[in-house]
Design an enzyme around this catalytic site. Structure first.
Site, short mmCIF file in Angstrom:
data_model
loop_
_atom_site.label_atom_id
_atom_site.label_comp_id
_atom_site.label_asym_id
_atom_site.label_seq_id
_atom_site.Cartn_x
_atom_site.Cartn_y
_atom_site.Cartn_z
N ARG A 101 98.44 159.77 23.14
CA ARG A 101 97.87 159.13 21.96
C ARG A 101 98.86 158.20 21.28
O ARG A 101 98.50 157.09 20.85
CB ARG A 101 97.34 160.19 20.99
CG ARG A 101 96.73 159.66 19.70
CD ARG A 101 95.80 158.47 19.90
NE ARG A 101 94.77 158.68 20.91
CZ ARG A 101 94.13 157.69 21.52
NH1 ARG A 101 94.42 156.43 21.23
NH2 ARG A 101 93.21 157.96 22.42
N LYS A 168 106.94 130.24 -4.20
CA LYS A 168 105.50 130.40 -4.30
C LYS A 168 105.03 130.06 -5.72
O LYS A 168 105.82 129.75 -6.61
CB LYS A 168 105.14 131.84 -3.94
CG LYS A 168 105.59 132.25 -2.54
CD LYS A 168 104.67 131.74 -1.47
CE LYS A 168 103.40 132.56 -1.42
NZ LYS A 168 102.48 132.09 -0.35
N GLU A 197 105.61 125.91 -2.24
CA GLU A 197 104.15 125.90 -2.17
C GLU A 197 103.60 124.96 -3.23
O GLU A 197 103.99 125.02 -4.40
CB GLU A 197 103.64 127.32 -2.41
CG GLU A 197 102.13 127.44 -2.51
CD GLU A 197 101.71 128.87 -2.84
OE1 GLU A 197 101.93 129.75 -1.98
OE2 GLU A 197 101.20 129.11 -3.95
N ASP A 218 98.83 124.83 -0.06
CA ASP A 218 98.12 126.09 -0.23
C ASP A 218 96.67 125.89 -0.63
O ASP A 218 96.38 125.24 -1.66
CB ASP A 218 98.84 126.95 -1.28
CG ASP A 218 98.22 128.33 -1.40
OD1 ASP A 218 98.04 128.98 -0.36
OD2 ASP A 218 97.93 128.75 -2.54
#
Length: 281
Positions: A101, A168, A197, A218
């Site tokens: 697994r 950002k 950005e 963006d």
């Protein structure tokens, strides 16, 4: 298979097995399988996939049975059809069933990312745009998930926050504007390129005047992206980001941007169907 420097394969295998074994180990295999029993099996794909993580999967079996006989039938980065054999193995039955697994979970997840990424690569073929991943990864699995994105054909963006300066919208808000944020980043002399950005056309010239080395456009619609590409005219590389999916990426690529970053390829990729089945010798 070449994993990034710093990836601890043995540690990853140990931690993953420990999570699955708990305190009592594989009680089912111990109760039903004779200690001397052997297990011969074939791992195969049950759908068309791009492979990532095959040697990592093999490491789980080797950890529990160092004498296991393993033969890989494909390699990471390969696109294989449904029904393709990926690996043949023969080893101690208890060990093989205990490792199964963990090995499959890892391979299904990473191959899912590689397969999903390749769909995006196919969608932008011939445009010249480069597909990038993002930092939208599962905590603790970034190195592996970004590796899988590479196997699918994407290039890695930042691995970590110290890999590059990426200003950002919240950085811009705190600094008081794009030019102020870029100016501070350039003055810091990090030795890294400064990417910023922008989400409006009127932010582009101030960003460039302040010394931005690259722009992230963006959430701009295609007509605005076309306007941005024309305005920048090759002065710096342009990356489109935000709201990109398989339905929209071709149109975005055809605007002439250099890069397209897609968080979905690591954040939203479904696991693929890979099985491990007992084989008569």
């Amino acid at each position: 298979m070449t994993l990034p420097p710093g990836f601890d394969l043995d540690g990853f295998v140990q931690r993953t097995l420990a999570e699955d074994l708990g305190q009592g180990g594989d009680v089912t295999s111990a109760a039903t399988i004779a200690e001397e029993a052997r297990f011969t099996a074939v791992m195969d794909s049950r759908e068309e996939i791009v492979i990532a993580g095959l040697e990592i999967a093999a490491a789980f079996f080797r950890k529990l049975d160092p004498q296991v006989d393993l033969a890989a039938m494909a390699a990471d980065g390969d696109r294989v059809p449904a029904g393709a054999d990926l690996m043949r193995l023969s080893g101690a039955a208890r060990a093989m069933l205990t490792a199964e697994r963990s090995a499959l979970n890892t391979l299904q997840h990473l191959s899912g990312i590689a397969t999903f990424t390749r769909r995006y690569i196919d969608a932008i073929a011939g445009t010249g745009a480069v597909l990038l991943d993002t930092r939208k990864t599962t905590p603790g699995l970034r190195i592996l998930e970004k590796y899988a994105a590479r196997m699918g054909g994407a290039q890695n963006h930042r691995m970590r926050l110290d890999d590059g300066v990426l200003i950002k919208d919240n950085h811009v808000a705190v600094c008081g504007g794009v030019a102020e944020a870029v100016g501070r980043a350039k003055a810091a002399n990090t030795g890294l390129q400064v990417q910023v950005e922008v989400d409006r056309i009127d932010q582009i010239e101030p960003a460039l005047a302040a010394g931005a080395d690259r722009l992230l456009l963006d959430n701009m619609p295609v007509p605005v992206l076309c306007e941005a590409v024309a305005l920048v005219a090759g002065r710096v590389p342009l990356e489109a980001s935000g709201g990109v999916n398989l339905d929209t990426i071709r149109g975005i690529a055809e605007t002439g941007v250099d890069f397209i970053s897609v968080g979905r390829i690591t954040q939203s990729a479904p696991a693929v169907d890979i099985g491990l089945d007992y084989a008569l010798t």
